[in-house]
Design an enzyme around this catalytic site. Structure first.
Site, PDB file in Angstrom:
ATOM      1  CG  PHE A 177       8.477  -0.205  -4.170  1.00 41.01           C
ATOM      2  CD1 PHE A 177       8.757  -0.596  -2.876  1.00 41.01           C
ATOM      3  CD2 PHE A 177       7.836  -1.114  -5.007  1.00 41.01           C
ATOM      4  CE1 PHE A 177       8.412  -1.864  -2.415  1.00 41.01           C
ATOM      5  CE2 PHE A 177       7.488  -2.381  -4.552  1.00 41.01           C
ATOM      6  CZ  PHE A 177       7.783  -2.755  -3.256  1.00 41.01           C
ATOM      7  CE1 TYR A 221       7.594   3.924   0.841  1.00 37.85           C
ATOM      8  CE2 TYR A 221       7.007   5.221  -1.087  1.00 37.85           C
ATOM      9  CZ  TYR A 221       7.802   4.267  -0.488  1.00 37.85           C
ATOM     10  OH  TYR A 221       8.809   3.661  -1.209  1.00 37.85           O
ATOM     11  CG  HIS A 256       8.667  -5.952   0.858  1.00 39.64           C
ATOM     12  ND1 HIS A 256       9.163  -4.754   1.321  1.00 39.64           N
ATOM     13  CD2 HIS A 256       7.562  -5.649   0.135  1.00 39.64           C
ATOM     14  CE1 HIS A 256       8.394  -3.775   0.895  1.00 39.64           C
ATOM     15  NE2 HIS A 256       7.413  -4.287   0.168  1.00 39.64           N
ATOM     16  CG  ASP A 289      -0.358   0.049   2.531  1.00 38.23           C
ATOM     17  OD1 ASP A 289       0.848  -0.248   2.634  1.00 38.23           O
ATOM     18  OD2 ASP A 289      -1.055   0.378   3.490  1.00 38.23           O
TER      19      ASP A 289
END
Length: 225
Positions: free
Chosen positions: A79, A68, A186, A66
């Site tokens: 990202f 930031y 991740h 999701d």
């Protein structure tokens, strides 16, 4: 007082034909407008990933979780970080470290719009988040849209960069035998050392694209694309 959060469908292009926008969007938009506090990214950027990378232009899919949830950080691309943010890079910092180790290059900005413009769909599995509440909109209904996006992209081979178990689970619905699948931990500082660092995803994708006679992604300087 925070103004109502109203994402626009005006620039979706071919993505706007997905059933989600006829069957589900109005309900989610109504829920968002009832939120009492700030939501990220800004409403004008909620669909930035889809607007910037159309279905037939998508060559690579990078799935995030999701946006930031810190003010000024999310820009609608998974990202990617707004260039004037100035805070910690967290996952993106590890992505840039791996880029340097993999290809020996750096990216000049925390914003990744140049990747999107080359056909890298930077899609989160939830498109919005309340301030300070990670995964706060996980059950809002965005998963329906993401599933439809992935189904639309299952018509031809694409490179799938799947960092973390949630992304890997979501992409299991993509069945085309020609996809390149890169599945690692991740890039979060909490898990990057478990297999993300050293995985060389960028060179793998470019090698796969070039083997298919396609132009590689310029992961570094945008003006060199």
């Amino acid at each position: 007082m925070t103004p109502p959060y109203r994402p626009s469908r005006a620039r979706l292009g071919d993505w706007g034909r997905l059933p989600f926008f006829k069957d589900d969007f109005d309900r989610i938009a109504a829920r968002l407008q009832q939120e009492p506090g700030p939501i990220f990214p800004p409403a004008s950027q909620a669909f930035a990933a889809l607007e910037r990378t159309q279905p037939d232009d998508t060559r690579v899919v990078i799935l995030g979780q999701d946006p930031y949830h810190t003010p000024g950080k999310a820009d609608g691309l998974a990202f990617s970080i707004a260039p004037d943010f100035g805070g910690r890079l967290d996952s993106l910092g590890n992505i840039f470290k791996e880029l340097q180790d993999d290809l020996g290059i750096s990216h000049p900005s925390t914003a990744l719009q140049d990747w999107a413009d080359q056909g890298v769909l930077l899609l989160n599995t939830a498109l919005t988040v309340p301030q300070g509440k990670a995964n706060g909109h996980k059950g809002l209904g965005w998963a329906t849209l993401v599933d439809q996006v992935l189904d639309r992209l299952d018509d031809a081979p694409r490179a799938l960069i799947l960092w973390g178990k949630p992304a890997q689970a979501r992409a299991r619905r993509m069945k085309h035998p020609g996809h390149l699948r890169i599945e690692t931990a991740h890039p979060s500082p909490l898990s990057a050392y478990r297999g993300f660092l050293g995985s060389r995803p960028f060179s793998q994708v470019n090698g796969w694209l070039q083997a298919r006679g396609a132009r590689p992604i310029n992961w570094g300087e945008p003006e060199a694309s």
